[in-house]
Design a protein around this motif. Structure first.
Motif, mmCIF file in Angstrom:
data_model
loop_
_atom_site.group_PDB
_atom_site.id
_atom_site.type_symbol
_atom_site.label_atom_id
_atom_site.label_comp_id
_atom_site.label_asym_id
_atom_site.label_seq_id
_atom_site.Cartn_x
_atom_site.Cartn_y
_atom_site.Cartn_z
ATOM 1 N N ASP A 96 0.873 -1.176 0.000
ATOM 2 C CA ASP A 96 0.000 0.000 0.000
ATOM 3 C C ASP A 96 0.907 1.221 0.000
ATOM 4 O OD1 ASP A 96 -1.330 2.309 1.018
ATOM 5 O OD2 ASP A 96 -2.943 1.044 1.796
ATOM 6 N N ALA A 97 0.923 1.929 -1.151
ATOM 7 C CA ALA A 97 1.891 3.009 -1.339
ATOM 8 C C ALA A 97 1.730 4.109 -0.282
ATOM 9 C CB ALA A 97 1.760 3.600 -2.734
ATOM 10 N N ALA A 98 0.492 4.444 0.053
ATOM 11 C CA ALA A 98 0.272 5.540 1.003
ATOM 12 C C ALA A 98 0.777 5.155 2.392
ATOM 13 C CB ALA A 98 -1.209 5.897 1.044
ATOM 14 N N GLN A 99 0.446 3.914 2.809
ATOM 15 C CA GLN A 99 0.921 3.451 4.124
ATOM 16 C C GLN A 99 2.441 3.392 4.176
ATOM 17 O OE1 GLN A 99 -0.626 -0.273 5.454
ATOM 18 N NE2 GLN A 99 -2.748 0.475 5.505
ATOM 19 N N GLN A 124 4.568 5.102 2.414
ATOM 20 C CA GLN A 124 5.138 6.444 2.427
ATOM 21 C C GLN A 124 4.999 7.083 3.811
ATOM 22 O OE1 GLN A 124 6.943 7.355 0.072
ATOM 23 N NE2 GLN A 124 7.482 9.384 0.833
ATOM 24 N N ALA A 125 3.844 6.863 4.463
ATOM 25 C CA ALA A 125 3.659 7.419 5.806
ATOM 26 C C ALA A 125 4.710 6.856 6.756
ATOM 27 C CB ALA A 125 2.248 7.107 6.305
ATOM 28 N N ALA A 157 9.922 7.493 -2.683
ATOM 29 C CA ALA A 157 8.466 7.304 -2.741
ATOM 30 C C ALA A 157 8.082 6.037 -3.500
ATOM 31 C CB ALA A 157 7.805 8.539 -3.375
#
Lengths: 307, 148
Positions: B55-58, B60-61, B118
């Protein structure tokens, strides 16, 4: 009076002679040496034994990484209560390493702590664990060591005070503490457990750090792998039995993953002298790490050994 | 004798109370930072091991937070915080401050590289994961000592 004195004198001589005989280095039995010498060592299998045994941690140059771990030129300093030992050159160099050794010389060093000239080795070289190794692993490991690059770096003398600088006194230590018997009796003969016991108690020499010692440097036998004070100073080496604070709650898969990656189940990362051990363990087949984990889970529960 | 017992009792009392009042102590702050580090790393490890979907967003966070920890962490080792609050910081941090500072700087640099990359898929995450996590063991090897 004089008869008593003579009696005492005779007893003293007898005691000294007994001590002399008892502390004499005892090499491996010749029949076993012959068997080992007759084996065709397999260097590929020997590499796995090399990583399981962690030879590079003490025999590669200090701070070595990657391919440099296979240049066994020596120089690592090992602090202990008895002084500082310095890992010798065991590369195939004929003069400074073990290039001139036979496999029988090697077996005597690994399985009995006896040098080619018949002296005792210090147990800082963990032959007290390696003594449990199989004939095949000894022959394969020797074949692998012979394939490594030779290094002409001279071995340095250990920095030890009296009486520890007298090798003969080690005969007494061996008499008291040297054994090639299992450290714990396991209730099951499951092949994974048997393999795990072999790896941990033998080549892996995990007890050398994780088991507390008595004043003479022998293991406290009732506290096998129960954790110990850090011999290099502050801190402790964790308890690996189910009584350990962290490991008690880890699954076997958690332990195997820690040995593979260095991460604990709560994503702490391995530290201290375990970093090198973990990197070595990462070279083993996954089934071996699972066997080690199964054995640790099967250990008798012990309170922390440093308390 | 009585006085000594009293003093001891006071000291023990103080030590017993201290952790509750200690949220700002550097020993506590840095341990909390590292715990956060561990939690974020856990998010990434699960993806790398295939236990959780990428999950790219997770990801990155987590990488951003790890970079935050790496930038802040080095400030919480003042003289006088060598012991106490169950710290596992090794004496080497104070006897070899230059080496420790270098380890912190390397961690921060590798965390920045990972964050800036990223990663948009699992392979990209795997590519930054190794160089980033090398820092954990490398620093713990010399500068962290387990106490239990």
């Amino acid at each position: 009076m004089s008869r008593l004195a003579i009696g005492l004198g005779v007893a003293a001589v007898a005691a000294a002679a007994t001590a002399f005989v008892l502390t004499m280095p005892k090499p491996v039995q010749s029949a076993r040496l012959e068997t080992i010498s007759g084996l065709e060592g397999d260097p590929v299998a020997g590499e796995a034994v090399f990583w399981a045994g962690g030879c590079a941690s003490c025999h590669a140059a200090p701070g070595a990484e990657g391919d440099a771990l296979k240049v066994l030129s020596g120089g690592v300093r090992l602090k202990s209560d008895f002084g500082t030992f310095i890992g010798p050159n065991i590369s195939p160099d004929p003069e400074h390493g073990i290039g001139g050794w036979s496999v029988a010389d090697f077996a005597n060093a690994m399985l009995a702590g006896v040098s080619p000239d018949g002296g005792h080795y210090y147990p800082a070289f963990p032959y007290g664990s390696y003594a449990r190794m199989s004939d095949k692993d000894i022959a394969d490991l020797f074949a692998f060591l012979k394939t490594l690059p030779a290094s002409a770096t001279a071995s340095l003398p250990h920095e030890l005070g009296f009486p520890f600088n007298i090798r003969r006194t080690l005969g007494g230590w061996k008499l008291l503490f040297f054994s090639d018997q299992p450290r714990v009796a396991l209730a099951s003969d499951d092949p994974a457990l048997v393999r795990g016991q072999y790896l941990v108690e033998g080549p892996g020499h995990c007890g050398e750090c994780h088991t507390p010692r008595n004043a003479l440097g022998g293991f406290k036998t009732d506290a096998w792998l129960a954790g110990a004070k850090n011999p290099e100073g502050e801190g402790v080496i964790p308890n690996l039995t189910p009584g350990g604070k962290s490991i008690g709650s880890w699954s076997a898969a958690d332990i195997a993953y820690y040995l593979e990656s260095g991460f604990t189940p709560d994503f702490d990362s391995v530290g201290g002298s375990m970093v090198d051990v973990q990197k070595n363990m990462a070279h083993l087949p996954g089934s071996d790490r699972e066997a080690i984990a199964a054995y640790l889970k099967a250990l008798p529960d012990r309170p922390d050994g440093w308390k | 004798m009585i006085i000594r017992t009293l003093i001891a009792a006071t000291l023990i009392g103080a030590a017993g109370l201290a952790p509750a009042l200690a949220a700002d102590e550097p020993q506590v702050v840095r341990q909390d930072l590292m715990k956060k580090n561990g939690k974020d790393l856990g998010v990434l490890v699960k993806m790398v091991k295939g236990e959780a979907p990428f999950d790219a967003a997770q990801a990155q966070a987590a990488l951003t937070e790890i970079h935050g920890v790496a930038s802040e962490f080095g400030a919480y080792f003042p003289e006088g915080s060598e012991t106490g609050f169950d710290t596992e910081a090794a004496p080497a941090i104070w006897s070899d401050r230059a080496g420790f500072d270098k380890a912190v700087a390397q961690f921060e640099a590798d965390a920045k590289t990972a964050m800036d990359a990223a990663p948009a898929d699992l392979d990209a995450l795997k590519a930054v994961f190794g160089p980033l996590t090398k820092n954990c063991g490398a620093c713990h090897e010399t500068y962290r000592l387990k106490n239990s």
